[in-house]
Motif scaffolding. Sequence first.
Motif, PDB file in Angstrom:
ATOM      1  N   MET A  22       2.631   3.098  -5.756  1.00 18.34           N
ATOM      2  CA  MET A  22       1.430   2.770  -5.466  1.00 18.34           C
ATOM      3  C   MET A  22       2.238   3.166  -4.237  1.00 18.34           C
ATOM      4  O   MET A  22       2.183   3.414  -2.692  1.00 18.34           O
ATOM      5  CB  MET A  22       0.713   2.579  -6.044  1.00 18.34           C
ATOM      6  N   ILE A  23       3.417   1.832  -3.928  1.00 17.18           N
ATOM      7  CA  ILE A  23       3.646   1.461  -2.410  1.00 17.18           C
ATOM      8  C   ILE A  23       4.399   2.252  -1.724  1.00 17.18           C
ATOM      9  O   ILE A  23       4.800   2.441  -0.831  1.00 17.18           O
ATOM     10  CB  ILE A  23       4.383   0.091  -3.065  1.00 17.18           C
ATOM     11  N   LYS A  24       5.451   2.845  -2.367  1.00 17.77           N
ATOM     12  CA  LYS A  24       5.767   3.720  -2.308  1.00 17.77           C
ATOM     13  C   LYS A  24       5.683   5.215  -1.685  1.00 17.77           C
ATOM     14  O   LYS A  24       5.175   6.614  -0.631  1.00 17.77           O
ATOM     15  CB  LYS A  24       6.358   4.738  -3.491  1.00 17.77           C
ATOM     16  N   ALA A  25       4.339   5.468  -2.310  1.00 15.81           N
ATOM     17  CA  ALA A  25       2.999   7.074  -1.738  1.00 15.81           C
ATOM     18  C   ALA A  25       2.405   5.979  -0.924  1.00 15.81           C
ATOM     19  O   ALA A  25       1.961   6.862  -0.155  1.00 15.81           O
ATOM     20  CB  ALA A  25       1.920   7.100  -2.571  1.00 15.81           C
ATOM     21  N   CYS A  26       2.026   4.712  -0.649  1.00 18.44           N
ATOM     22  CA  CYS A  26       1.446   4.704   0.518  1.00 18.44           C
ATOM     23  C   CYS A  26       2.518   4.278   2.090  1.00 18.44           C
ATOM     24  O   CYS A  26       1.850   3.399   2.794  1.00 18.44           O
ATOM     25  CB  CYS A  26       0.913   3.292   0.281  1.00 18.44           C
ATOM     26  N   GLU A  27       3.498   4.143   1.429  1.00 21.25           N
ATOM     27  CA  GLU A  27       4.363   4.180   3.382  1.00 21.25           C
ATOM     28  C   GLU A  27       3.984   4.966   3.832  1.00 21.25           C
ATOM     29  O   GLU A  27       3.757   5.761   4.285  1.00 21.25           O
ATOM     30  CB  GLU A  27       6.071   4.204   2.712  1.00 21.25           C
ATOM     31  N   LYS A  28       4.152   3.686   5.623  1.00 25.50           N
ATOM     32  CA  LYS A  28       3.916   4.806   6.538  1.00 25.50           C
ATOM     33  C   LYS A  28       1.965   4.517   6.771  1.00 25.50           C
ATOM     34  O   LYS A  28       1.634   5.617   7.138  1.00 25.50           O
ATOM     35  CB  LYS A  28       4.738   5.581   7.627  1.00 25.50           C
ATOM     36  N   ARG A  29       1.080   3.927   5.575  1.00 21.67           N
ATOM     37  CA  ARG A  29      -0.036   4.479   5.900  1.00 21.67           C
ATOM     38  C   ARG A  29      -1.139   2.930   5.983  1.00 21.67           C
ATOM     39  O   ARG A  29      -0.257   2.018   5.119  1.00 21.67           O
ATOM     40  CB  ARG A  29      -0.387   5.059   4.262  1.00 21.67           C
ATOM     41  N   PRO A  30      -2.316   3.022   6.456  1.00 22.63           N
ATOM     42  CA  PRO A  30      -2.455   1.571   6.915  1.00 22.63           C
ATOM     43  C   PRO A  30      -2.882   1.289   5.276  1.00 22.63           C
ATOM     44  O   PRO A  30      -5.081   1.302   5.518  1.00 22.63           O
ATOM     45  CB  PRO A  30      -4.188   2.557   7.882  1.00 22.63           C
ATOM     46  N   VAL A  31      -3.026   1.065   5.086  1.00 27.61           N
ATOM     47  CA  VAL A  31      -3.066   0.467   3.351  1.00 27.61           C
ATOM     48  C   VAL A  31      -2.096  -0.767   2.821  1.00 27.61           C
ATOM     49  O   VAL A  31      -1.504  -0.926   2.808  1.00 27.61           O
ATOM     50  CB  VAL A  31      -2.987   1.138   1.749  1.00 27.61           C
ATOM     51  N   PRO A  32      -3.174  -1.828   3.327  1.00 27.69           N
ATOM     52  CA  PRO A  32      -2.636  -3.114   2.970  1.00 27.69           C
ATOM     53  C   PRO A  32      -2.180  -3.796   1.158  1.00 27.69           C
ATOM     54  O   PRO A  32      -2.814  -2.576   0.345  1.00 27.69           O
ATOM     55  CB  PRO A  32      -3.895  -4.361   3.063  1.00 27.69           C
ATOM     56  N   ILE A  33      -1.067  -4.098   1.298  1.00 27.91           N
ATOM     57  CA  ILE A  33      -0.305  -4.134   0.125  1.00 27.91           C
ATOM     58  C   ILE A  33      -1.379  -5.044  -0.610  1.00 27.91           C
ATOM     59  O   ILE A  33      -2.015  -4.882  -2.067  1.00 27.91           O
ATOM     60  CB  ILE A  33       1.080  -5.211   0.015  1.00 27.91           C
ATOM     61  N   LYS A  34      -2.117  -5.830  -0.604  1.00 32.50           N
ATOM     62  CA  LYS A  34      -2.652  -6.269  -0.832  1.00 32.50           C
ATOM     63  C   LYS A  34      -3.938  -5.537  -2.320  1.00 32.50           C
ATOM     64  O   LYS A  34      -4.055  -5.873  -3.234  1.00 32.50           O
ATOM     65  CB  LYS A  34      -4.492  -7.597   0.104  1.00 32.50           C
ATOM     66  N   LYS A  35      -4.721  -4.302  -1.139  1.00 35.34           N
ATOM     67  CA  LYS A  35      -5.041  -3.628  -2.244  1.00 35.34           C
ATOM     68  C   LYS A  35      -4.465  -2.894  -3.576  1.00 35.34           C
ATOM     69  O   LYS A  35      -4.977  -3.133  -4.197  1.00 35.34           O
ATOM     70  CB  LYS A  35      -6.022  -2.639  -0.779  1.00 35.34           C
ATOM     71  N   LEU A  36      -3.400  -2.786  -2.758  1.00 31.81           N
ATOM     72  CA  LEU A  36      -2.707  -1.890  -3.502  1.00 31.81           C
ATOM     73  C   LEU A  36      -1.935  -3.087  -4.599  1.00 31.81           C
ATOM     74  O   LEU A  36      -2.423  -2.687  -6.571  1.00 31.81           O
ATOM     75  CB  LEU A  36      -1.490  -2.091  -3.000  1.00 31.81           C
ATOM     76  N   GLU A  37      -1.826  -4.580  -4.802  1.00 33.78           N
ATOM     77  CA  GLU A  37      -1.572  -5.163  -5.999  1.00 33.78           C
ATOM     78  C   GLU A  37      -3.339  -4.952  -6.728  1.00 33.78           C
ATOM     79  O   GLU A  37      -3.551  -5.586  -7.694  1.00 33.78           O
ATOM     80  CB  GLU A  37      -1.694  -6.549  -5.436  1.00 33.78           C
TER      81      GLU A  37
END
Length: 155
Positions: A70-85
């Motif tokens: 998910m982090i790789k897919a969200c690279e350079k996107r405005p998605v906080p890491i907390k949301k992905l966790e």
Amino acid sequence: MKCPFCGYLDSKVIDSRPTDDSTSIRRRRECIKCGKRFTTYEKVEQVPILVIKKDLSREAYDRDKILKGMIKACEKRPVPIKKLEDLADEIERDIYNSYEKEITSAQIGEMVMEKLKNVDEVAYVRFASVYRQFKDINTFMDELKKLLNDTEERK
């Protein structure tokens, strides 16, 4: 609980409290026989989950793999890491709540895509393009059309 000092099999709990991360309970105990105090930890037993991969091999479930994808897919996107966790935690909870001991990587991939679709559509398309291994531009366009239809239906 067996006393680590004298081996006596009975002790009393003096204090109980959750650990800092709330994943276990810390108990202070006192041996009934020798009076010495010791600490024990109680935590929920996790049933090991195996992931069945595309080649039918099996490996232990690893939450970090989901998060890294998910982090790789969200690279350079405005998605906080907390949301992905949080999404990784939701997916993990869903997997454990299914009470199945095995899950396919395809099922996990679909769960990830469903979560990403609601958070960031570009990240969703990125993840889907790797996960579904689009063979050509037409299959990629088909996925984009499905995404557009879903977006229209939600409005």
